[in-house]
Structures are given as structure tokens and as C-alpha cells.
Design a protein around this motif. Structure first.
Motif, mmCIF file in Angstrom:
data_model
loop_
_atom_site.group_PDB
_atom_site.id
_atom_site.type_symbol
_atom_site.label_atom_id
_atom_site.label_comp_id
_atom_site.label_asym_id
_atom_site.label_seq_id
_atom_site.Cartn_x
_atom_site.Cartn_y
_atom_site.Cartn_z
ATOM 1 N N ALA A 38 0.671 -1.167 -0.005
ATOM 2 C CA ALA A 38 -0.104 0.152 0.142
ATOM 3 C C ALA A 38 1.001 1.291 -0.088
ATOM 4 C CB ALA A 38 -0.912 0.091 1.320
ATOM 5 N N ARG A 39 0.607 2.078 -0.603
ATOM 6 C CA ARG A 39 0.967 3.161 -0.835
ATOM 7 C C ARG A 39 -0.272 4.670 -0.017
ATOM 8 N NH1 ARG A 39 6.887 4.369 -1.775
ATOM 9 N NH2 ARG A 39 7.457 2.859 -2.804
ATOM 10 N N VAL A 40 0.578 5.359 0.800
ATOM 11 C CA VAL A 40 -0.962 6.114 1.617
ATOM 12 C C VAL A 40 -0.176 7.907 0.940
ATOM 13 C CG1 VAL A 40 -1.403 6.125 3.464
ATOM 14 C CG2 VAL A 40 -1.640 4.333 3.089
ATOM 15 N N THR A 41 -0.944 8.027 0.642
ATOM 16 C CA THR A 41 -0.230 9.490 0.671
ATOM 17 C C THR A 41 -1.302 10.696 1.434
ATOM 18 O OG1 THR A 41 0.073 9.097 -1.433
ATOM 19 C CG2 THR A 41 0.320 10.776 -1.485
ATOM 20 N N PRO A 42 -0.593 11.461 1.870
ATOM 21 C CA PRO A 42 -1.614 12.503 2.579
ATOM 22 C C PRO A 42 -1.681 13.965 1.969
ATOM 23 C CG PRO A 42 0.571 13.071 3.442
ATOM 24 C CD PRO A 42 0.082 11.569 2.935
ATOM 25 N N PHE A 43 -2.981 14.421 1.527
ATOM 26 C CA PHE A 43 -2.779 15.422 0.112
ATOM 27 C C PHE A 43 -4.116 17.028 0.916
ATOM 28 C CE2 PHE A 43 -6.026 13.009 -1.318
ATOM 29 C CZ PHE A 43 -7.092 13.496 -1.180
ATOM 30 N N LYS A 44 -3.447 17.807 0.909
ATOM 31 C CA LYS A 44 -4.400 18.973 1.150
ATOM 32 C C LYS A 44 -4.476 19.814 0.175
ATOM 33 C CE LYS A 44 -5.877 22.410 3.946
ATOM 34 N NZ LYS A 44 -7.528 22.398 3.874
ATOM 35 N N MET A 45 -5.964 20.131 -0.411
ATOM 36 C CA MET A 45 -6.099 20.511 -1.749
ATOM 37 C C MET A 45 -5.956 22.094 -1.088
ATOM 38 S SD MET A 45 -6.740 19.091 -4.505
ATOM 39 C CE MET A 45 -6.487 17.018 -4.196
ATOM 40 N N LYS A 46 -5.846 23.336 -1.924
ATOM 41 C CA LYS A 46 -6.140 24.488 -1.611
ATOM 42 C C LYS A 46 -7.498 24.848 -1.241
ATOM 43 C CE LYS A 46 -2.592 25.566 -5.185
ATOM 44 N NZ LYS A 46 -1.871 26.411 -6.293
ATOM 45 N N ALA A 47 -7.638 26.137 -0.227
ATOM 46 C CA ALA A 47 -9.024 26.230 -0.540
ATOM 47 C C ALA A 47 -9.596 26.614 -1.765
ATOM 48 C CB ALA A 47 -9.055 27.966 -0.161
ATOM 49 N N GLY A 48 -10.971 26.092 -1.986
ATOM 50 C CA GLY A 48 -12.223 26.499 -3.052
ATOM 51 C C GLY A 48 -11.226 25.555 -4.422
ATOM 52 N N SER A 49 -10.971 24.269 -4.338
ATOM 53 C CA SER A 49 -10.537 24.124 -5.425
ATOM 54 C C SER A 49 -11.289 22.191 -5.095
ATOM 55 C CB SER A 49 -8.754 23.866 -5.698
ATOM 56 O OG SER A 49 -8.627 22.967 -4.833
ATOM 57 N N ARG A 50 -11.429 22.113 -3.889
ATOM 58 C CA ARG A 50 -12.066 20.513 -3.722
ATOM 59 C C ARG A 50 -13.243 19.875 -5.377
ATOM 60 N NH1 ARG A 50 -15.829 18.210 -1.481
ATOM 61 N NH2 ARG A 50 -14.960 16.387 -0.476
ATOM 62 N N ASP A 51 -14.267 20.584 -5.594
ATOM 63 C CA ASP A 51 -14.919 20.097 -6.322
ATOM 64 C C ASP A 51 -14.098 19.973 -7.211
ATOM 65 O OD1 ASP A 51 -17.225 20.193 -4.824
ATOM 66 O OD2 ASP A 51 -17.921 21.794 -4.705
ATOM 67 N N ALA A 52 -13.331 21.083 -8.072
ATOM 68 C CA ALA A 52 -12.977 21.013 -9.595
ATOM 69 C C ALA A 52 -11.286 19.805 -9.419
ATOM 70 C CB ALA A 52 -11.870 22.178 -9.742
ATOM 71 N N ALA A 53 -11.006 19.711 -7.705
ATOM 72 C CA ALA A 53 -10.029 18.621 -7.770
ATOM 73 C C ALA A 53 -11.127 17.016 -8.024
ATOM 74 C CB ALA A 53 -9.612 18.620 -6.724
ATOM 75 N N ILE A 54 -12.064 17.144 -7.810
ATOM 76 C CA ILE A 54 -12.247 15.445 -7.911
ATOM 77 C C ILE A 54 -12.997 15.469 -8.933
ATOM 78 C CG2 ILE A 54 -14.783 14.247 -7.113
ATOM 79 C CD1 ILE A 54 -14.123 15.482 -3.689
ATOM 80 N N ARG A 55 -13.374 16.221 -9.957
ATOM 81 C CA ARG A 55 -13.916 16.318 -11.082
ATOM 82 C C ARG A 55 -12.617 16.273 -11.736
ATOM 83 N NH1 ARG A 55 -16.556 21.034 -10.482
ATOM 84 N NH2 ARG A 55 -15.438 22.411 -11.226
ATOM 85 N N ASP A 56 -11.908 16.551 -11.936
ATOM 86 C CA ASP A 56 -10.466 16.309 -12.147
ATOM 87 C C ASP A 56 -9.488 14.975 -12.051
ATOM 88 O OD1 ASP A 56 -10.423 18.346 -13.832
ATOM 89 O OD2 ASP A 56 -8.490 19.899 -12.224
ATOM 90 N N MET A 57 -9.791 14.500 -10.616
ATOM 91 C CA MET A 57 -9.692 12.870 -10.348
ATOM 92 C C MET A 57 -10.331 12.303 -11.632
ATOM 93 S SD MET A 57 -10.132 11.089 -6.407
ATOM 94 C CE MET A 57 -11.620 11.168 -6.704
ATOM 95 N N GLN A 58 -11.917 12.120 -10.886
ATOM 96 C CA GLN A 58 -12.634 11.077 -11.808
ATOM 97 C C GLN A 58 -11.636 11.425 -13.780
ATOM 98 O OE1 GLN A 58 -16.143 13.616 -11.138
ATOM 99 N NE2 GLN A 58 -16.572 11.932 -8.561
ATOM 100 N N ALA A 59 -11.197 12.520 -14.108
ATOM 101 C CA ALA A 59 -10.988 12.208 -15.735
ATOM 102 C C ALA A 59 -10.365 11.521 -15.912
ATOM 103 C CB ALA A 59 -10.570 13.530 -15.965
ATOM 104 N N MET A 60 -9.134 10.593 -15.105
ATOM 105 C CA MET A 60 -8.190 10.292 -14.206
ATOM 106 C C MET A 60 -7.550 8.933 -13.859
ATOM 107 S SD MET A 60 -5.869 14.000 -12.888
ATOM 108 C CE MET A 60 -4.501 12.749 -12.295
ATOM 109 N N LYS A 61 -9.055 8.561 -14.038
ATOM 110 C CA LYS A 61 -9.181 7.479 -13.631
ATOM 111 C C LYS A 61 -8.631 5.719 -14.257
ATOM 112 C CE LYS A 61 -12.666 3.869 -11.957
ATOM 113 N NZ LYS A 61 -14.869 3.651 -12.247
ATOM 114 N N GLU A 62 -9.257 5.832 -15.264
ATOM 115 C CA GLU A 62 -8.847 5.305 -16.498
ATOM 116 C C GLU A 62 -6.949 5.362 -16.327
ATOM 117 O OE1 GLU A 62 -10.505 5.036 -20.369
ATOM 118 O OE2 GLU A 62 -12.103 5.705 -19.449
ATOM 119 N N ASP A 63 -6.243 6.070 -16.480
ATOM 120 C CA ASP A 63 -4.817 6.435 -16.252
ATOM 121 C C ASP A 63 -4.455 6.112 -14.992
ATOM 122 O OD1 ASP A 63 -4.489 7.885 -18.698
ATOM 123 O OD2 ASP A 63 -4.680 9.777 -17.789
ATOM 124 N N ILE A 64 -5.101 6.125 -13.235
ATOM 125 C CA ILE A 64 -4.907 5.655 -12.102
ATOM 126 C C ILE A 64 -4.950 3.672 -12.358
ATOM 127 C CG2 ILE A 64 -5.849 5.508 -9.453
ATOM 128 C CD1 ILE A 64 -6.137 8.718 -10.866
#
Length: 95
Positions: free
Chosen positions: A3-29
Motif C-alpha cells: 500500500a502507498r498512503v499519500t496525505p494531501f491538502k487541496m487549496k481553498a476552493g479547489s475541492r470540487d474541481a479536484a474531484i472532477r479532475d481525479m474522476q477524469a484520471m480514473k483510467e490512467d490511475i
């Protein structure tokens, strides 16, 4: 399994955009060699963890450049580049 466990912190106000970008990266991940499971957990304040289960530590280490490239696609959302830690999986239970 490893397992790789990676803590992260998003910039204020970027949470929703980050989730959309992550979902768009699903196939690559999920196409990363040895990837078994990918879990992303995030609080309302944008702090969270990525937990990825991979076939072995060796495969996980070999993926380092590809994983760094994936994280770089999230750089506009992140407060700082994340740093991961690796662990042997002692249990992986599901219902």
C-alpha cells in the motif's frame, strides 16, 4: 500486496474541481501496473489521503515516475506536492 498512503491538502476552493479532475484520471490511475485498488478520502476542508493497493513494493516503486506525473496533473489544486509512505498490507477485508 503493498500500500502507498499519500496525505494531501487541496487549496481553498479547489475541492470540487479536484474531484472532477481525479474522476477524469480514473483510467490512467487504474492502468498503473499492478494496481489493485485506489481509494481517495477527503474532508470538506480539502485534506485527505490516497490509499493505493498494488501487487508489490517493487511494482509500486517502479511506478514512481508515472505516479508523479499523475500528481502533477493535480498541481493547480494542491497546496504542496504530496509525499507518500509505503506499507505491507497485513489485511484487506471487504464485505
Amino acid at each position: 500486496m503493498f500500500a502507498r498512503v499519500t496525505p494531501f491538502k487541496m487549496k481553498a476552493g479547489s475541492r470540487d474541481a479536484a474531484i472532477r479532475d481525479m474522476q477524469a484520471m480514473k483510467e490512467d490511475i487504474m492502468a498503473l501496473p499492478g494496481m489493485q485498488r485506489f481509494v481517495n478520502v477527503m474532508a470538506e476542508d480539502g485534506s485527505g489521503y490516497v490509499i493505493s493497493l498494488v501487487e508489490s513494493e517493487e511494482v509500486s516503486n517502479a511506478n514512481a515516475d508515472k505516479v508523479a506525473a499523475l500528481w502533477s496533473r493535480m498541481r493547480d489544486h494542491l497546496e504542496s506536492p504530496p509525499e507518500s509512505a509505503g506499507f505491507n498490507v497485513e489485511a484487506d477485508w471487504a464485505m
